[in-house]
Design a protein around this motif. Sequence first.
Motif, PDB file in Angstrom:
ATOM      1  N   ALA A  68       0.891  -1.328  -0.013  1.00 26.63           N
ATOM      2  CA  ALA A  68      -0.018   0.025   0.015  1.00 26.63           C
ATOM      3  C   ALA A  68       0.794   1.224  -0.110  1.00 26.63           C
ATOM      4  O   ALA A  68       0.480   2.269  -0.689  1.00 26.63           O
ATOM      5  N   SER A  69       2.025   1.201   0.931  1.00 24.41           N
ATOM      6  CA  SER A  69       2.768   2.497   0.972  1.00 24.41           C
ATOM      7  C   SER A  69       3.531   2.665  -0.359  1.00 24.41           C
ATOM      8  O   SER A  69       3.638   3.747  -1.038  1.00 24.41           O
ATOM      9  N   VAL A  70       4.135   1.554  -1.033  1.00 21.48           N
ATOM     10  CA  VAL A  70       4.872   1.576  -2.277  1.00 21.48           C
ATOM     11  C   VAL A  70       3.807   2.136  -3.326  1.00 21.48           C
ATOM     12  O   VAL A  70       4.258   2.910  -4.165  1.00 21.48           O
ATOM     13  N   LEU A  71       2.743   1.476  -3.539  1.00 22.97           N
ATOM     14  CA  LEU A  71       1.953   1.966  -4.363  1.00 22.97           C
ATOM     15  C   LEU A  71       1.420   3.409  -4.281  1.00 22.97           C
ATOM     16  O   LEU A  71       1.278   4.246  -5.395  1.00 22.97           O
ATOM     17  N   LEU A  72       1.291   4.112  -3.022  1.00 21.69           N
ATOM     18  CA  LEU A  72       1.015   5.492  -3.022  1.00 21.69           C
ATOM     19  C   LEU A  72       2.216   6.106  -3.485  1.00 21.69           C
ATOM     20  O   LEU A  72       2.004   7.301  -4.085  1.00 21.69           O
ATOM     21  N   ASN A  73       3.443   5.730  -3.442  1.00 23.59           N
ATOM     22  CA  ASN A  73       4.662   6.277  -3.895  1.00 23.59           C
ATOM     23  C   ASN A  73       4.550   6.607  -5.460  1.00 23.59           C
ATOM     24  O   ASN A  73       5.000   7.255  -6.057  1.00 23.59           O
ATOM     25  N   MET A  74       4.314   5.342  -5.921  1.00 24.65           N
ATOM     26  CA  MET A  74       3.985   5.292  -7.365  1.00 24.65           C
ATOM     27  C   MET A  74       3.072   6.154  -8.007  1.00 24.65           C
ATOM     28  O   MET A  74       3.367   6.606  -9.140  1.00 24.65           O
ATOM     29  N   GLU A  75       2.122   6.231  -7.232  1.00 28.44           N
ATOM     30  CA  GLU A  75       0.859   6.965  -7.615  1.00 28.44           C
ATOM     31  C   GLU A  75       1.368   8.563  -7.893  1.00 28.44           C
ATOM     32  O   GLU A  75       1.078   9.219  -8.686  1.00 28.44           O
ATOM     33  N   LEU A  76       2.099   8.990  -6.781  1.00 28.94           N
ATOM     34  CA  LEU A  76       2.838  10.020  -6.788  1.00 28.94           C
ATOM     35  C   LEU A  76       3.786  10.380  -7.837  1.00 28.94           C
ATOM     36  O   LEU A  76       3.981  11.492  -8.373  1.00 28.94           O
ATOM     37  N   LYS A  77       4.391   9.163  -8.323  1.00 26.30           N
ATOM     38  CA  LYS A  77       5.415   9.318  -9.296  1.00 26.30           C
ATOM     39  C   LYS A  77       4.621   9.447 -10.657  1.00 26.30           C
ATOM     40  O   LYS A  77       5.603   9.598 -11.576  1.00 26.30           O
ATOM     41  N   GLY A  78       3.371   9.289 -10.593  1.00 27.88           N
ATOM     42  CA  GLY A  78       2.530   9.269 -11.855  1.00 27.88           C
ATOM     43  C   GLY A  78       2.954   7.630 -12.636  1.00 27.88           C
ATOM     44  O   GLY A  78       2.732   7.848 -13.973  1.00 27.88           O
ATOM     45  N   VAL A  79       3.282   6.779 -12.028  1.00 27.32           N
ATOM     46  CA  VAL A  79       3.380   5.327 -12.901  1.00 27.32           C
ATOM     47  C   VAL A  79       2.422   4.595 -12.612  1.00 27.32           C
ATOM     48  O   VAL A  79       2.146   3.604 -13.475  1.00 27.32           O
ATOM     49  N   ARG A 134      -1.998   4.105 -11.186  1.00 29.24           N
ATOM     50  CA  ARG A 134      -3.063   4.993 -10.581  1.00 29.24           C
ATOM     51  C   ARG A 134      -4.227   3.913  -9.887  1.00 29.24           C
ATOM     52  O   ARG A 134      -4.431   2.828 -10.314  1.00 29.24           O
ATOM     53  N   PRO A 135      -4.940   4.402  -8.796  1.00 31.42           N
ATOM     54  CA  PRO A 135      -5.844   3.792  -8.272  1.00 31.42           C
ATOM     55  C   PRO A 135      -7.273   3.607  -8.936  1.00 31.42           C
ATOM     56  O   PRO A 135      -7.456   4.601  -9.597  1.00 31.42           O
ATOM     57  N   LEU A 136      -7.843   2.592  -8.674  1.00 28.30           N
ATOM     58  CA  LEU A 136      -9.328   2.379  -9.410  1.00 28.30           C
ATOM     59  C   LEU A 136     -10.233   1.980  -8.435  1.00 28.30           C
ATOM     60  O   LEU A 136      -9.886   1.321  -7.056  1.00 28.30           O
ATOM     61  N   GLY A 184     -12.449  -0.264  -6.034  1.00 32.89           N
ATOM     62  CA  GLY A 184     -12.698  -1.639  -5.813  1.00 32.89           C
ATOM     63  C   GLY A 184     -11.179  -2.006  -5.177  1.00 32.89           C
ATOM     64  O   GLY A 184     -10.631  -3.055  -5.141  1.00 32.89           O
ATOM     65  N   LYS A 185     -10.199  -0.899  -4.857  1.00 36.14           N
ATOM     66  CA  LYS A 185      -8.922  -1.414  -4.742  1.00 36.14           C
ATOM     67  C   LYS A 185      -8.152  -1.923  -5.762  1.00 36.14           C
ATOM     68  O   LYS A 185      -7.226  -2.615  -5.548  1.00 36.14           O
ATOM     69  N   LEU A 186      -8.480  -1.466  -6.814  1.00 32.83           N
ATOM     70  CA  LEU A 186      -7.851  -2.035  -8.041  1.00 32.83           C
ATOM     71  C   LEU A 186      -6.726  -1.013  -8.322  1.00 32.83           C
ATOM     72  O   LEU A 186      -6.906   0.076  -8.062  1.00 32.83           O
ATOM     73  N   PHE A 187      -5.532  -1.328  -8.996  1.00 30.41           N
ATOM     74  CA  PHE A 187      -4.466  -0.383  -9.681  1.00 30.41           C
ATOM     75  C   PHE A 187      -4.040  -1.033 -10.865  1.00 30.41           C
ATOM     76  O   PHE A 187      -4.205  -2.165 -11.076  1.00 30.41           O
ATOM     77  N   GLU A 188      -3.484   0.232 -11.613  1.00 26.22           N
ATOM     78  CA  GLU A 188      -3.120  -0.075 -13.063  1.00 26.22           C
ATOM     79  C   GLU A 188      -1.848   0.770 -13.380  1.00 26.22           C
ATOM     80  O   GLU A 188      -1.719   1.568 -12.688  1.00 26.22           O
ATOM     81  N   VAL A 189      -1.171   0.324 -14.377  1.00 23.68           N
ATOM     82  CA  VAL A 189      -0.003   1.027 -14.733  1.00 23.68           C
ATOM     83  C   VAL A 189      -0.482   2.211 -15.769  1.00 23.68           C
ATOM     84  O   VAL A 189      -1.649   1.987 -16.354  1.00 23.68           O
ATOM     85  N   VAL A 190       0.012   3.348 -15.454  1.00 24.66           N
ATOM     86  CA  VAL A 190      -0.422   4.636 -16.190  1.00 24.66           C
ATOM     87  C   VAL A 190      -0.028   4.455 -17.683  1.00 24.66           C
ATOM     88  O   VAL A 190       1.159   4.128 -17.969  1.00 24.66           O
TER      89      VAL A 190
END
Length: 367
Positions: A344-355, A357-359, A361-367
Amino acid sequence: MTEHDLLYALALQHVPNVGDITAKKLIQHCGSAEAVLKEKKQNLLKIDGIGTVILSELFNDIHLLEAEKELQFIKENNIEAFYFEEDAYPLKLKHCIDAPILLFKTGNINLKNRPVISIVGTRKITTSGIAFCEDLIESLAVYNPVIVSGFAYGTDITAHKAAIKNNLQTIGCLAHGLNQIYPKVHKKYMVDVEKNGGFFTDFWSTAKFDRNNFLKRNRVIAGLSEATIVIESAEKGGSLVTADIANSYNRDVFAVPGRPTDVLSVGCNNLIKQQKAHILTTPFDVPYILNWKLQDDKKPAIQKQLFVELDDTEKAIYNYLSENQKQQLDLIAIDCDLPIFKVASVLLNMELKGVVRPLPGKLFEVV
């Protein structure tokens, strides 16, 4: 409020048998604390719920004499006093029926336009509890929340220290006057707390140190915050009292689940089982449930930077999502062999780096 008004508010606060709810009822009827103390007894007895027991000590001159001493202490120590009818009084706490009529403050607290959460739990916090608490606060730092706790051993001081480490405001709610600190070993953290927030209490400098004070203090912790988070708790404990108070205020409560055999998870598991708390497994649960939004200057750019630097864990998650497209947080953790809170922490950092994005239902995908 003026010094004169503060004096009478202190005097009313000093009266035995007159708690905060009764004091507010009297003030509402008479118009001010001074008017209450100067009103005729027979007129006060006409107020619904006000009887002779409550009024038996009201007109004793000792209350003004003691109030003068406490007022002098407040002035000599640069303490701010907030009256419950003032705009400066913490807004969320003002909405609580049993909030103190006077709240005393030291430090540099600023609650304006900031989300406020309380973090509580056992004084015997485990190493995994510490890790979860620290990771939670680090992950939420991008939302700039104010972290409230009780400045006690264990979970409380862990939360305060993590807030300071992440340059967040933190508030210690005390179960005693501002002339002392408990536990004494935490005195070394006072300067940093006051630089990054401060302390609140509704106790006078003359208040006797009593364990029941901690239970009374818990209403301030719960009342200041839009949500209370319980990290770890045994079957009984002060943090569960805080959670119950938060529920009574119609505030959100979160609890970190644990194994049924873990003594310090029983309280949290019971809160979840009894539907008194949201289950908290990742830092993302908090902004998701509370509907927090990132400020524009904190949002990642729509187009990710070329050649963004990723550490080994971020690369592993990025490659996994590139191959598997949209994936749930839990599945990412399982397939990448990482703890959920770490992912969760790593994904948030990656979201801030723009790589990523959250969707929903707690889904994530590459930008």
